[in-house]
Scaffold this active site. Structure first.
Site, mmCIF file in Angstrom:
data_model
loop_
_atom_site.group_PDB
_atom_site.id
_atom_site.type_symbol
_atom_site.label_atom_id
_atom_site.label_comp_id
_atom_site.label_asym_id
_atom_site.label_seq_id
_atom_site.Cartn_x
_atom_site.Cartn_y
_atom_site.Cartn_z
ATOM 1 N N HIS A 82 12.987 -15.028 13.618
ATOM 2 C CA HIS A 82 12.682 -14.927 15.050
ATOM 3 C C HIS A 82 11.179 -14.925 15.340
ATOM 4 O O HIS A 82 10.748 -15.427 16.369
ATOM 5 C CB HIS A 82 13.259 -13.630 15.631
ATOM 6 N N CYS A 119 0.880 -1.165 0.000
ATOM 7 C CA CYS A 119 0.000 0.000 0.000
ATOM 8 C C CYS A 119 0.920 1.219 0.000
ATOM 9 O O CYS A 119 2.111 1.083 -0.308
ATOM 10 C CB CYS A 119 -1.015 -0.032 1.147
HETATM 11 C C1 RB5 Z 1 -3.844 5.252 -0.058
HETATM 12 O O1 RB5 Z 1 -3.814 6.549 -0.518
HETATM 13 C C2 RB5 Z 1 -3.072 5.069 1.238
HETATM 14 O O2 RB5 Z 1 -3.705 5.736 2.263
HETATM 15 C C3 RB5 Z 1 -2.905 3.592 1.517
HETATM 16 O O3 RB5 Z 1 -2.291 2.996 0.430
HETATM 17 C C4 RB5 Z 1 -2.020 3.190 2.688
HETATM 18 O O4 RB5 Z 1 -0.838 3.927 2.704
HETATM 19 C C5 RB5 Z 1 -2.624 3.096 3.990
HETATM 20 O O5 RB5 Z 1 -1.926 2.708 4.959
#
Ligand code: RB5
Length: 151
Positions: free
Chosen positions: A99, A66
């Site tokens: 670990h 993400c």
């Molecule tokens: C998306 O814009 C972003 O908020 C998501 O990918 C992530 O970083 C959330 O933790």
């Protein structure tokens, strides 16, 4: 090795290089999306199938991308038997498995570049939980007991 993979729009820029590396490593990739960039997608929707696959044992390990890695790891850790962590350095990618038996790695595409991410994935997948050291098993069992106690 079955590897469940998922990314939201925030992680998408790393997807191709990581899939390329996974192909090189000859693992079975369970690509659970996203398949195109959708700036309105929500990371919990992407994390759920990946974490479910690891939780149920259908996948041996998971890789989640993400923007920061944070949302993915928080969501993934809601699933029983999932031990997910954000990991942006080489040492933790390996030690987290040896670990702590980390089974999902979460990477933020806004934090590290492709080259580093690919190397981290390689280290994560080649590492194994250290079964020789009693203390790691003891700690893992304590962690599992906490999971059972508060579910
Ligand atoms: C998306 O814009 C972003 O908020 C998501 O990918 C992530 O970083 C959330 O933790």
């Amino acid at each position: 090795m079955n590897i469940a993979f998922g990314t939201d729009h925030g992680g998408f820029s790393l997807k191709n290089s990581i899939i390329e590396k996974l192909n090189e490593l000859n693992v079975n990739i369970m690509d659970m999306g996203s398949y195109t960039i959708d700036n309105e997608d929500d990371y919990p929707d992407i994390v759920e199938p990946v974490a479910k696959a690891v939780s149920s044992g259908k996948a041996d390990r998971g890789i989640l991308l993400c923007g920061s890695g944070i949302g993915a790891s928080i969501t993934a850790n809601k699933f029983p038997r999932v031990r997910a962590s954000v990991c942006h350095d080489f040492y933790s990618a390996q030690q987290g498995v040896e670990h702590d038996d980390m089974n999902i790695i979460c990477i933020g595409a806004r934090v590290i570049n492709e080259e580093k991410a690919v190397k981290i994935i390689e280290l994560f997948l080649s590492a194994k939980f250290n079964l020789k050291e009693e203390k790691y098993k003891r700690r893992l069992n304590k962690l599992i007991n906490i999971e059972k106690k508060y579910k």
